[in-house]
Design a protein around this motif. Structure first.
Motif, PDB file in Angstrom:
ATOM      1  N   ARG A 163       0.824  -1.214  -0.200  1.00 43.90           N
ATOM      2  CA  ARG A 163       0.234   0.025   0.199  1.00 43.90           C
ATOM      3  C   ARG A 163       0.811   1.233  -0.038  1.00 43.90           C
ATOM      4  NH1 ARG A 163      -2.818  -0.847   4.490  1.00 43.90           N
ATOM      5  NH2 ARG A 163      -4.438  -1.731   3.440  1.00 43.90           N
ATOM      6  N   GLN A 219      -1.344   6.435   1.896  1.00 37.41           N
ATOM      7  CA  GLN A 219      -2.452   5.978   2.213  1.00 37.41           C
ATOM      8  C   GLN A 219      -2.250   5.489   3.666  1.00 37.41           C
ATOM      9  OE1 GLN A 219      -3.488   3.048  -0.459  1.00 37.41           O
ATOM     10  NE2 GLN A 219      -4.034   4.427  -2.136  1.00 37.41           N
ATOM     11  N   THR A 220      -1.297   4.787   4.058  1.00 33.28           N
ATOM     12  CA  THR A 220      -1.215   4.569   5.365  1.00 33.28           C
ATOM     13  C   THR A 220      -1.091   5.564   6.460  1.00 33.28           C
ATOM     14  OG1 THR A 220       0.065   2.366   4.717  1.00 33.28           O
ATOM     15  CG2 THR A 220       0.296   3.080   7.180  1.00 33.28           C
ATOM     16  N   SER A 221      -0.259   6.536   5.862  1.00 30.31           N
ATOM     17  CA  SER A 221      -0.116   7.684   6.759  1.00 30.31           C
ATOM     18  C   SER A 221      -1.285   8.639   6.956  1.00 30.31           C
ATOM     19  CB  SER A 221       1.084   8.854   6.146  1.00 30.31           C
ATOM     20  OG  SER A 221       2.229   8.109   5.870  1.00 30.31           O
ATOM     21  N   HIS A 231      -4.543   7.273   6.900  1.00 30.71           N
ATOM     22  CA  HIS A 231      -5.414   6.438   7.679  1.00 30.71           C
ATOM     23  C   HIS A 231      -4.962   6.581   9.200  1.00 30.71           C
ATOM     24  CE1 HIS A 231      -8.065   3.445   8.661  1.00 30.71           C
ATOM     25  NE2 HIS A 231      -7.253   3.010   9.288  1.00 30.71           N
ATOM     26  N   GLU A 270      -6.776  -8.153   6.773  1.00 28.26           N
ATOM     27  CA  GLU A 270      -6.281  -7.354   7.782  1.00 28.26           C
ATOM     28  C   GLU A 270      -6.901  -6.526   8.804  1.00 28.26           C
ATOM     29  OE1 GLU A 270      -3.336  -3.409   6.787  1.00 28.26           O
ATOM     30  OE2 GLU A 270      -4.919  -3.884   5.382  1.00 28.26           O
ATOM     31  N   TRP A 272      -6.449  -6.558  12.684  1.00 29.84           N
ATOM     32  CA  TRP A 272      -6.334  -5.302  13.427  1.00 29.84           C
ATOM     33  C   TRP A 272      -7.264  -5.181  14.643  1.00 29.84           C
ATOM     34  CZ3 TRP A 272     -10.245  -1.408  13.981  1.00 29.84           C
ATOM     35  CH2 TRP A 272      -9.847  -0.202  14.432  1.00 29.84           C
TER      36      TRP A 272
END
Length: 318
Positions: A76, A80-82, A84, A179, A183
């Motif tokens: 990813r 995008q991770t940052s 979220h 995922e 989580w």
């Protein structure tokens, strides 16, 4: 990662996690919470740079060896991770924003509008669920509708739609394999670890040190004031060394320091303990030693204690 970034992460992870900062600001005061953020960030950078400089020769050799290993594939994009992650962080911050002491100014405005701001980040979180995590649109739509209905039915209590959103998210993640479900179970696992320790820390701190409302505990205030009262070099150094070798479960340092402050601890030593305590402990040192060796561990511990002492002296003098 190189030694510098790894050490910076090693220190900053337990020292400035979001929940700890929020709890510090709400219980010990915004000033100490802000000082903890600034001190920990500066700490992480400076200690990382110093460790990288001191062991630069070893790091150069290690970096040359690492060039032979291929990079893992990216699942990813980092943005995008940052996105979220920071949306979740801001929801956590504003949902827990405490009322300031004054009824005017920026902080009061933020508190007055905290649920509106939280709702805005909630919308961004919905977008993240749909377009980044790519969860089932029907699930997300139904959960969003439930939140809106809860808000319409109980307009004066924003906690109700917030709880509904929490329940809806939990159901969605349970129903989504991979995922999202991992989580959720990881979150539940951390909750089971942290909450009992937090309650235990509050009880022990109250029993031993008392509280601002109930007075002193079984440890006399004079003892605390003698060791860590005022803003002397000894008081800050003692707080730093004590924090470095004591084990503080996640978040328990806050009620403990609250009790110490009520018993006569100076604000400088309090910051020194906040900066040294969560990042180090005797068990933590043993684990670090097994990973990076004796020399690097000793240097890391020494740097943390010295910088915590200096930070406490500076903060106590302000």
């Amino acid at each position: 990662a190189g030694l510098g970034p790894a050490i910076a992460f090693l220190y900053s992870g337990p020292a400035i996690n979001i929940l700890a900062i929020i709890l510090t600001a709400r219980i010990l005061g915004f000033e100490l919470g802000l000082a903890r953020i600034i001190g920990a960030v500066v700490f992480a950078i400076v200690i990382g740079l110093l460790m990288a400089f001191i062991f630069r020769k070893e790091e150069k050799e290690r970096a040359e060896e690492a060039m032979n290993f291929p990079s893992p594939p990216e699942t990813r994009p980092m943005w995008q991770t940052s996105f979220h992650f920071f949306v979740l962080v801001f929801i956590l911050i504003f949902a827990n924003w405490g009322r300031p002491d004054v009824d005017e100014g920026v902080w009061f405005w933020l508190w007055s509008n905290k649920w509106t701001i939280t709702a805005i980040f909630g919308v961004l979180f919905i977008a993240s669920l749909l377009f980044i995590l790519k969860l089932n649109r029907w699930y997300v739509t139904l959960a969003t509708a439930a939140v809106i209905v809860a808000w319409l039915l109980v307009p004066g209590n924003p906690l109700v739609p917030f709880v509904v959103a929490f329940i809806g998210l939990s159901i969605i993640t349970v129903a989504t394999p991979g995922e999202p479900r991992e989580w959720l179970w990881s979150t539940w696992g951390f909750t089971k670890q942290i909450v009992p320790l937090l309650f235990a820390g509050v009880l022990v701190a109250g029993f031993l040190l008392g509280s601002p409302e109930s007075g002193e505990g079984i440890i006399p205030n004079e003892w605390v004031a003698t060791l860590v009262g005022g803003n002397s070099v000894f008081a800050n150094l003692f707080a730093s060394v004590f924090g470095a070798f004591m084990y503080f479960a996640t978040l328990t340092e806050v009620p403990i320091i609250q009790g110490l402050l009520a018993s006569g601890m100076g604000k400088g030593p309090a910051l020194a303990l906040l900066l040294a305590g969560p990042a180090l402990s005797l068990p933590n040192m043993l684990v670090i030693h097994s990973v990076i060796g004796t020399k690097k561990t000793v240097v890391f511990i020494t740097l943390v204690v010295i910088m915590a002492t200096i930070s406490g002296l500076i903060y106590g003098a302000i």
